[in-house]
Design an enzyme around this catalytic site. Sequence first.
Site, mmCIF file in Angstrom:
data_model
loop_
_atom_site.group_PDB
_atom_site.id
_atom_site.type_symbol
_atom_site.label_atom_id
_atom_site.label_comp_id
_atom_site.label_asym_id
_atom_site.label_seq_id
_atom_site.Cartn_x
_atom_site.Cartn_y
_atom_site.Cartn_z
ATOM 1 N N GLU A 48 0.957 -1.257 -0.105
ATOM 2 C CA GLU A 48 -0.050 0.000 -0.165
ATOM 3 C C GLU A 48 1.002 1.291 0.040
ATOM 4 O OE1 GLU A 48 -2.977 0.300 -0.561
ATOM 5 O OE2 GLU A 48 -3.600 -1.827 -0.820
ATOM 6 N N TYR A 131 -6.937 6.358 4.464
ATOM 7 C CA TYR A 131 -6.760 5.356 3.456
ATOM 8 C C TYR A 131 -6.112 3.965 3.661
ATOM 9 C CZ TYR A 131 -5.759 2.623 -0.436
ATOM 10 O OH TYR A 131 -5.377 1.638 -1.380
ATOM 11 N N ASP A 149 -9.385 5.795 -2.247
ATOM 12 C CA ASP A 149 -8.275 6.400 -3.154
ATOM 13 C C ASP A 149 -9.164 6.948 -4.288
ATOM 14 O OD1 ASP A 149 -9.091 4.280 -4.907
ATOM 15 O OD2 ASP A 149 -6.799 3.686 -4.811
ATOM 16 N N CYS A 203 -14.263 2.049 -14.868
ATOM 17 C CA CYS A 203 -14.620 3.079 -14.524
ATOM 18 C C CYS A 203 -13.373 4.381 -14.529
ATOM 19 C CB CYS A 203 -15.454 3.398 -13.322
ATOM 20 S SG CYS A 203 -16.357 4.518 -13.101
ATOM 21 N N CYS A 210 -18.296 2.251 -20.377
ATOM 22 C CA CYS A 210 -19.714 2.136 -19.807
ATOM 23 C C CYS A 210 -20.582 1.182 -20.871
ATOM 24 C CB CYS A 210 -20.409 3.618 -20.027
ATOM 25 S SG CYS A 210 -19.708 4.941 -19.000
ATOM 26 N N CYS A 213 -20.237 -1.944 -19.026
ATOM 27 C CA CYS A 213 -20.680 -1.861 -17.489
ATOM 28 C C CYS A 213 -21.966 -2.379 -17.038
ATOM 29 C CB CYS A 213 -20.244 -0.745 -17.025
ATOM 30 S SG CYS A 213 -20.543 -0.383 -15.217
ATOM 31 N N CYS A 219 -26.081 3.592 -12.182
ATOM 32 C CA CYS A 219 -25.090 4.831 -12.112
ATOM 33 C C CYS A 219 -26.025 6.199 -12.712
ATOM 34 C CB CYS A 219 -24.099 4.226 -13.237
ATOM 35 S SG CYS A 219 -22.717 5.594 -13.338
HETATM 36 N N1 ADE Z 1 -3.864 0.467 -5.219
HETATM 37 C C1 ADE Z 1 -3.589 0.580 -3.735
HETATM 38 N N2 ADE Z 1 -3.891 -0.581 -3.474
HETATM 39 C C2 ADE Z 1 -4.131 -1.269 -4.218
HETATM 40 C C3 ADE Z 1 -4.422 -2.690 -4.399
HETATM 41 N N3 ADE Z 1 -4.629 -3.504 -3.123
HETATM 42 N N4 ADE Z 1 -4.815 -3.517 -5.456
HETATM 43 C C4 ADE Z 1 -4.725 -2.637 -6.760
HETATM 44 N N5 ADE Z 1 -4.444 -1.301 -6.762
HETATM 45 C C5 ADE Z 1 -4.319 -0.724 -5.412
#
Ligand code: ADE
Length: 238
Positions: A48, A131, A149, A203, A210, A213, A219
């Site tokens: 992360e 986050y 995010d 998206c 779209c 989707c 949506c």
């Molecule tokens: N960006 C941040 N965390 C992520 C994850 N676990 N999988 C894909 N993209 C990411």
Amino acid sequence: MSVRTYRPRLAPKTVRAFQTRLLDWFKHHGRDLPWRSTRDPYKILVSEIMLQQTQVDRVLDYYGRFLREYPSIQDLAAAGRSAVRESWDGLGYYARARHLHATARRVVKRHAGEFPRTLDQLMDLPGIGRYTAGAVASFAFGESAPILDTNVRRVLTRVFVRRRPSRQAALDRRLWMLAELLIPCGKAWEFNQALMDFGALMCTARNPRCSDCRLGELCAWNQAQRAKSNSTPRRRRA
Ligand code: ADE
């Protein structure tokens, strides 16, 4: 003065349809990424932190190598500053490496090497914001913790926000609330990963897919686009 608190008014049917369709999409199209085959909070945190401001493809080169050099949180905590800096070389934003290193040291020293599980405790660690705390809590511990995010923000805004509040803080509050209430019971891991992949692959910011989707009828953004194209007079053929 009255304080108006936003409570998303979502029909349970809409929530269920969103959850089911998103999870089904993820089952068939989700990416097989190395940090998805672990529930080790340390390895998840490494991924992360690397993924902040850096594309998945680029992180793939570094993630495995970093974990071979520092397979456990104790290994990272014991490493010297310059060694960690060197391992991060090329990924950029070196403050991330410093924070990760400081977090490893703190978890080893104050928590006997065991990651804390609550959002508040996680957010108390260096470099871990809301986050990242949500990502570690949901991906490592399966906690029903929301994540927001750039990709998730875009998906939730498009699907659920019909009228954008003028203040960014109000939009943020709304999105965090949505990200939390949409998590299906016991499925935080799949749901949060699915939201990320859906934002990254379907998206997308430019040219969202779209027409492929399955969330289209739920949506708000898709419906607005359709209404717009239906009300635009067609050009006569010459
Ligand atoms: N960006 C941040 N965390 C992520 C994850 N676990 N999988 C894909 N993209 C990411």
